[in-house]
Structures are given as structure tokens and as C-alpha cells.
Scaffold this active site. Sequence first.
Site, PDB file in Angstrom:
ATOM      1  CG  MET A  30      -1.931  -1.167   1.155  1.00 35.82           C
ATOM      2  SD  MET A  30      -3.453  -0.843   2.041  1.00 35.82           S
ATOM      3  CE  MET A  30      -2.848  -0.600   3.703  1.00 35.82           C
ATOM      4  N   GLY A  31       2.158   1.084  -0.276  1.00 39.66           N
ATOM      5  CA  GLY A  31       3.038   2.249  -0.370  1.00 39.66           C
ATOM      6  C   GLY A  31       3.529   2.723   0.982  1.00 39.66           C
ATOM      7  CD  GLU A  35      15.791  -0.734   4.476  1.00 35.65           C
ATOM      8  OE1 GLU A  35      16.135  -1.909   4.265  1.00 35.65           O
ATOM      9  OE2 GLU A  35      16.039   0.191   3.680  1.00 35.65           O
ATOM     10  N   GLY A  36      10.974  -2.849   5.562  1.00 34.84           N
ATOM     11  CA  GLY A  36      10.214  -4.110   5.525  1.00 34.84           C
ATOM     12  C   GLY A  36       9.777  -4.423   4.106  1.00 34.84           C
ATOM     13  CG  HIS A  37       6.814  -1.930   2.250  1.00 32.34           C
ATOM     14  ND1 HIS A  37       6.746  -0.802   3.028  1.00 32.34           N
ATOM     15  CD2 HIS A  37       5.585  -2.480   2.296  1.00 32.34           C
ATOM     16  CE1 HIS A  37       5.529  -0.679   3.526  1.00 32.34           C
ATOM     17  NE2 HIS A  37       4.801  -1.688   3.101  1.00 32.34           N
ATOM     18  CD  GLN A  61      -6.090  -3.637   2.470  1.00 30.19           C
ATOM     19  OE1 GLN A  61      -5.939  -4.080   1.341  1.00 30.19           O
ATOM     20  NE2 GLN A  61      -5.133  -3.733   3.385  1.00 30.19           N
ATOM     21  CE  LYS A 149       3.179  -5.122  10.022  1.00 34.06           C
ATOM     22  NZ  LYS A 149       2.652  -3.772  10.074  1.00 34.06           N
ATOM     23  CB  SER A 186       2.863   2.472   6.312  1.00 33.35           C
ATOM     24  OG  SER A 186       3.495   1.602   5.400  1.00 33.35           O
TER      25      SER A 186
HETATM   26  P1  AMP Z   1       1.424  -2.986   3.447  1.00 35.16           P
HETATM   27  O1  AMP Z   1       1.961  -1.906   2.579  1.00 35.16           O
HETATM   28  O2  AMP Z   1       1.336  -2.632   4.891  1.00 35.16           O
HETATM   29  O3  AMP Z   1       0.141  -3.587   2.904  1.00 35.16           O
HETATM   30  O4  AMP Z   1       2.488  -4.171   3.386  1.00 35.16           O
HETATM   31  C1  AMP Z   1       2.898  -4.729   2.163  1.00 35.16           C
HETATM   32  C2  AMP Z   1       3.693  -5.974   2.447  1.00 35.16           C
HETATM   33  O5  AMP Z   1       4.848  -5.644   3.220  1.00 35.16           O
HETATM   34  C3  AMP Z   1       2.904  -7.010   3.261  1.00 35.16           C
HETATM   35  O6  AMP Z   1       3.179  -8.306   2.769  1.00 35.16           O
HETATM   36  C4  AMP Z   1       3.443  -6.816   4.643  1.00 35.16           C
HETATM   37  O7  AMP Z   1       3.346  -7.966   5.467  1.00 35.16           O
HETATM   38  C5  AMP Z   1       4.896  -6.485   4.344  1.00 35.16           C
HETATM   39  N1  AMP Z   1       5.495  -5.790   5.499  1.00 35.16           N
HETATM   40  C6  AMP Z   1       4.991  -4.728   6.165  1.00 35.16           C
HETATM   41  N2  AMP Z   1       5.779  -4.408   7.209  1.00 35.16           N
HETATM   42  C7  AMP Z   1       6.808  -5.298   7.204  1.00 35.16           C
HETATM   43  C8  AMP Z   1       7.965  -5.507   8.046  1.00 35.16           C
HETATM   44  N3  AMP Z   1       8.214  -4.720   9.090  1.00 35.16           N
HETATM   45  N4  AMP Z   1       8.792  -6.522   7.731  1.00 35.16           N
HETATM   46  C9  AMP Z   1       8.552  -7.326   6.653  1.00 35.16           C
HETATM   47  N5  AMP Z   1       7.489  -7.186   5.835  1.00 35.16           N
HETATM   48  C10 AMP Z   1       6.626  -6.189   6.104  1.00 35.16           C
END
Ligand code: AMP
Length: 280
Positions: A30-31, A35-37, A61, A149, A186
Site C-alpha cells: 500500500m506504499g 525497509e520491511g517492504h 480493506q 508481520k 507505515s
Molecule cells: P502494506 O503496505 O502494509 O500492505 O504491506 C505490504 C507488504 O509488506 C505485506 O506483505 C506486509 O506484510 C509487508 N510488510 C509490512 N511491514 C513489514 C515488516 N516490518 N517486515 C517485513 N514485511 C513487512
Amino acid sequence: MKIIHSPQILQQELKAQHKTGAIIGFVPTMGALHEGHLSLIRRARRDCSLVVVSIFVNPTQFGPNEDYNAYPRTLEKDSLSSQQAGADIIFAPASAAMYPEGYQTYIEIRELTKGLCGATRPGHFTGVATVVCKLFNIVCPDFAYFGQKDYQQCQVIKRMAADLNFDLQIIVMPTVREADGLAMSSRNAYLSPEERKAATILYCALQKGQKMIQDGVQETALIRETLQNFTQLEKLAQIDYLEILHTETLAPISRIQLGHTLIVLAVKIGRTRLIDNCVV
Ligand code: AMP
């Protein structure tokens, strides 16, 4: 790197790429990338010949009183960091391109979505599964990357992919954390400095749970109660749920099963709801 906004154009482009034998890796987000992304994008870069990252704040969602409008939107910055991490294509559709007038098809995953975030956020996983199903159909990836996560989300997507016969492999990557253990998210941007300090309580609770298990405690009821009391010591924290579950079924377990025990929690810090988990 290309930025594509139209689902039809992306679909055509990727069909052509598939014909040339490309291995397509896909990272849905979702942008507001952190670092996780980026760890997911880098892994996709290593595994695949073509890396597609979607950036789409998916309206279906979010609940009516949730943060859809406030959710950070930073496409320019995200494009740059995605490119540096190895993305070839960014897919950034408008909401109306994903859900045009007359749209009425939704994916429901039944048992796995009854508890945890599914209970607190009615309709959330229907929105997640629906958008991921659409994205899988548009991108036709060979590999799709998700973060641990969002543990329940990973289980839901794996179930959907198996149940709907998607011909792809789902890779779940470890949670990337800040130096003090807070899982990158985020939504951490919403925290005030005081709340940011308080937010470490989630990771501390998980560590405390792991330590109890290492020390031989077997009764999950005792661990759960101890962790709840511990978390409540933080004045800014309000527990949404804190559970000890089986890693695959997400059903409660009464005794620790090594390798199959999930400690998972959602905690509101002020007005910001944060989640985290660990597998023991
Ligand atoms: P989101 O943008 O929050 O929908 O996340 C997109 C993807 O990044 C999803 O698969 C999340 O599980 C993953 N993600 C978000 N935060 C982390 C993190 N801290 N470490 C690893 N992956 C993450």
C-alpha cells in the site's frame, strides 16, 4: 523502471513477458515504503527476472471509521526506493481502475478470518483477499512476497491461492524491525514521540513470551495472562487481542507446541493500532 497505472496495459505487458520466459516476482504493497517492504523487493530481485511492485491503498480493506483517507501516499519517494531495491515495474492504479462502476465481486475466506484482525476489523480480509486475487490475475506472478508481520494475512492469502488454484508460490519473509525491536510499519508515522517509545511494548511482550517458553512454561493460559498484565503496565497501550495459537490453523492451543506456536497481538498505542507476532 516503468510506472504503469492501467490494469489492462500491465496485463498485456506481463503476458508478453511471460511468453519470453520471464520469471515474474510480485510484491503487493500500500506504499509509504520502508525497509520491511524493501526486503521483499530485494528478495524478489534475487529470485526472479522481472519484479513488479504494486502500490495501491485498497479502499475495500478499510472499515468506515479507519484511516483510509489519512493513510500516507508517497508515490514519488516510493518509486525511487523501489527502483533502488530492484523493481522493474511499479503498478499504481487509481481506485476507479480497480473498482469501476458496477463492481460487485468479493472473495470470502471463512474460518481463518473469524478471529484476530478479522474479528476487530469486519470485512478487512474480504477486501485484502479480493484485491490480492485481482492483482494475481493482472500480474500472473510466479512468486509473490508477503511479510510475516501480517501473519493472519499470510495465512489468508495462502489459503485463497490454494483454494482458487493460483499457479504461484507464496514466499513469507521475516519481520524487519527498528533498532529497539518495533516492527516497521507505515502506521508508525502516526505515533507521537511519547507513543513511539510506548510502542516497543509489543516487541517486549513477544520477547517475554519467548523467554517463558524457553524457561519451560507449557501452559499457554499462564503465558497469555502474564503477557497481558505486562502489556497493560504501559499506560498508553490498549490491548485489542493477545493470543497464543497454532501456527497453521490459528486455533487456540492449551500447551506449547514447539515450532507450531504463534504469539500474536494487536495493541492500540493512543489512536494507532499496531500488530506483531512471533513463531516459537
Ligand atoms: P502494506 O503496505 O502494509 O500492505 O504491506 C505490504 C507488504 O509488506 C505485506 O506483505 C506486509 O506484510 C509487508 N510488510 C509490512 N511491514 C513489514 C515488516 N516490518 N517486515 C517485513 N514485511 C513487512
